[in-house]
Motif scaffolding. Structure first.
Motif, short mmCIF file in Angstrom:
data_model
loop_
_atom_site.label_atom_id
_atom_site.label_comp_id
_atom_site.label_asym_id
_atom_site.label_seq_id
_atom_site.Cartn_x
_atom_site.Cartn_y
_atom_site.Cartn_z
N ARG A 87 0.82 -1.22 0.00
CA ARG A 87 0.00 0.00 0.00
C ARG A 87 0.85 1.27 0.00
N ALA A 88 2.09 1.17 0.45
CA ALA A 88 2.97 2.34 0.48
C ALA A 88 3.60 2.62 -0.89
N MET A 89 3.44 1.70 -1.82
CA MET A 89 3.99 1.89 -3.16
C MET A 89 3.18 2.94 -3.92
N PRO A 90 3.79 3.57 -4.92
CA PRO A 90 3.01 4.46 -5.79
C PRO A 90 1.84 3.69 -6.42
N GLN A 91 0.75 4.39 -6.66
CA GLN A 91 -0.50 3.77 -7.12
C GLN A 91 -0.30 2.94 -8.39
N LYS A 92 0.40 3.46 -9.39
CA LYS A 92 0.58 2.76 -10.66
C LYS A 92 1.39 1.47 -10.46
N ARG A 93 2.45 1.54 -9.65
CA ARG A 93 3.27 0.36 -9.37
C ARG A 93 2.45 -0.70 -8.64
N ARG A 94 1.65 -0.26 -7.70
CA ARG A 94 0.79 -1.18 -6.95
C ARG A 94 -0.20 -1.85 -7.90
N GLU A 95 -0.78 -1.07 -8.81
CA GLU A 95 -1.74 -1.61 -9.77
C GLU A 95 -1.08 -2.65 -10.68
N VAL A 96 0.11 -2.33 -11.19
CA VAL A 96 0.82 -3.25 -12.08
C VAL A 96 1.17 -4.54 -11.34
N LEU A 97 1.66 -4.42 -10.11
CA LEU A 97 2.00 -5.60 -9.32
C LEU A 97 0.77 -6.46 -9.06
N SER A 98 -0.33 -5.84 -8.74
CA SER A 98 -1.57 -6.57 -8.49
C SER A 98 -2.03 -7.32 -9.73
N LEU A 99 -1.99 -6.66 -10.88
CA LEU A 99 -2.40 -7.32 -12.13
C LEU A 99 -1.49 -8.50 -12.46
N SER A 100 -0.20 -8.34 -12.18
CA SER A 100 0.76 -9.40 -12.48
C SER A 100 0.63 -10.57 -11.52
N VAL A 101 0.62 -10.28 -10.22
CA VAL A 101 0.67 -11.35 -9.22
C VAL A 101 -0.70 -11.94 -8.93
N TYR A 102 -1.66 -11.09 -8.64
CA TYR A 102 -2.96 -11.59 -8.20
C TYR A 102 -3.89 -11.98 -9.34
N HIS A 103 -3.69 -11.35 -10.50
CA HIS A 103 -4.59 -11.63 -11.63
C HIS A 103 -3.89 -12.38 -12.76
N SER A 104 -2.60 -12.69 -12.59
CA SER A 104 -1.80 -13.46 -13.56
C SER A 104 -1.90 -12.91 -14.98
N LYS A 105 -1.86 -11.60 -15.10
CA LYS A 105 -1.90 -10.97 -16.43
C LYS A 105 -0.49 -10.92 -17.00
N SER A 106 -0.38 -11.03 -18.30
CA SER A 106 0.92 -10.91 -18.97
C SER A 106 1.31 -9.44 -19.01
N ASN A 107 2.57 -9.20 -19.28
CA ASN A 107 3.05 -7.82 -19.37
C ASN A 107 2.30 -7.05 -20.46
N ALA A 108 2.02 -7.72 -21.56
CA ALA A 108 1.28 -7.06 -22.65
C ALA A 108 -0.14 -6.70 -22.21
N GLU A 109 -0.78 -7.61 -21.51
CA GLU A 109 -2.14 -7.33 -21.02
C GLU A 109 -2.13 -6.18 -20.02
N ILE A 110 -1.14 -6.17 -19.13
CA ILE A 110 -1.04 -5.10 -18.14
C ILE A 110 -0.80 -3.77 -18.84
N ALA A 111 0.06 -3.77 -19.84
CA ALA A 111 0.34 -2.54 -20.59
C ALA A 111 -0.94 -1.99 -21.22
N GLU A 112 -1.73 -2.88 -21.79
CA GLU A 112 -2.99 -2.47 -22.41
C GLU A 112 -3.97 -1.92 -21.37
N ILE A 113 -4.09 -2.60 -20.25
CA ILE A 113 -5.02 -2.19 -19.20
C ILE A 113 -4.63 -0.84 -18.61
N THR A 114 -3.34 -0.67 -18.36
CA THR A 114 -2.87 0.55 -17.69
C THR A 114 -2.54 1.68 -18.65
#
Length: 177
Positions: A122-149
Motif C-alpha cells: 500500500r505504500a507503493m506508488p499507485q501505478k506500481r501497486r496496480e501493475v503488481l496486483s495485475l501481475s501477481v494476483y490476476h496473472s496478467k501478462s506484461n502485454a495485457e497489463i500494458a494495455e489495461i494501464t
C-alpha cells in the motif's frame, strides 16, 4: 505454393541465402501477425517469428519434405506461441510464490507477516501497486497489463522490477512465519 515457389524451396534446401531471404521477406510479416494474435506481445511475437525462420534455415536440408511451407510455419508459430504463454504462466506463478516465501523464520504469526507485506504494498506508488496486483494476483501478462494501464510493456517491466526490489529491501527485517 507454385512451381516457382517449389524452386525457391529447392534452392533453399541447397543453402541458397538469396532464396531464404526471399522466403523470409514473403512470410515474415504474416508470421509475426500470427504470433501477436496468440500472445498479444509484439516484441515476443517478433522473437518467435525469428526463431521460426532460424529453425527453417537450420533444417533447410529437410525443407523438401515439407509440402506446404505456409502451413508448416503457421503450425510452428502456433506451437511456439502456446509454449510462450505456458512459460509466462509458470513465471507469474513463481513470482507470486517468491513474494510469499522470501524469508523463512519460524514462530511468527502469519497474519502479522501478511499485514506487514500488505502495508508495504500500500505504500507503493499507485501505478506500481496496480501493475503488481495485475501481475501477481490476476496473472496478467506484461502485454495485457500494458494495455489495461495504458503504458508500454517496458514501463510495466520496470514497475514490476521496482516493486520486487522494494519488497525485497523493505521486507528483509520482517520475520516469515
Amino acid at each position: 505454393m507454385g512451381t516457382l515457389d517449389q524452386n525457391l524451396l529447392a534452392r533453399l534446401s541447397e543453402g541458397d541465402k538469396e532464396a531464404f531471404r526471399k522466403l523470409f521477406e514473403r512470410l515474415y510479416a504474416g508470421a509475426v501477425q500470427r504470433a501477436v494474435f496468440y500472445i498479444l506481445d509484439r516484441q515476443a511475437a517478433e522473437d518467435i517469428a525469428q526463431d521460426a525462420f532460424a529453425h527453417i534455415w537450420d533444417n533447410r536440408r529437410k525443407i523438401n519434405e515439407i509440402t506446404n511451407i505456409e502451413a508448416y510455419l503457421a503450425r510452428w508459430i502456433r506451437n511456439s506461441s502456446l509454449n510462450h504463454l505456458k512459460h509466462s504462466k509458470v513465471v507469474n506463478h513463481h513470482r507470486h510464490a517468491s513474494l510469499v516465501s522470501e524469508a523463512s523464520t519460524e514462530g511468527t504469526d502469519p497474519e502479522t507477516y501478511y499485514r506487514a507485506i500488505d502495508e508495504l504494498i500500500r505504500a507503493m506508488p499507485q501505478k506500481r501497486r496496480e501493475v503488481l496486483s495485475l501481475s501477481v494476483y490476476h496473472s496478467k501478462s506484461n502485454a495485457e497489463i500494458a494495455e489495461i494501464t495504458g503504458t508500454s510493456i517496458n514501463t510495466v517491466k520496470d514497475h514490476i522490477k521496482a516493486a520486487y526490489a522494494y519488497l525485497r529491501q523493505r521486507s528483509a527485517h520482517i520475520p516469515y512465519p
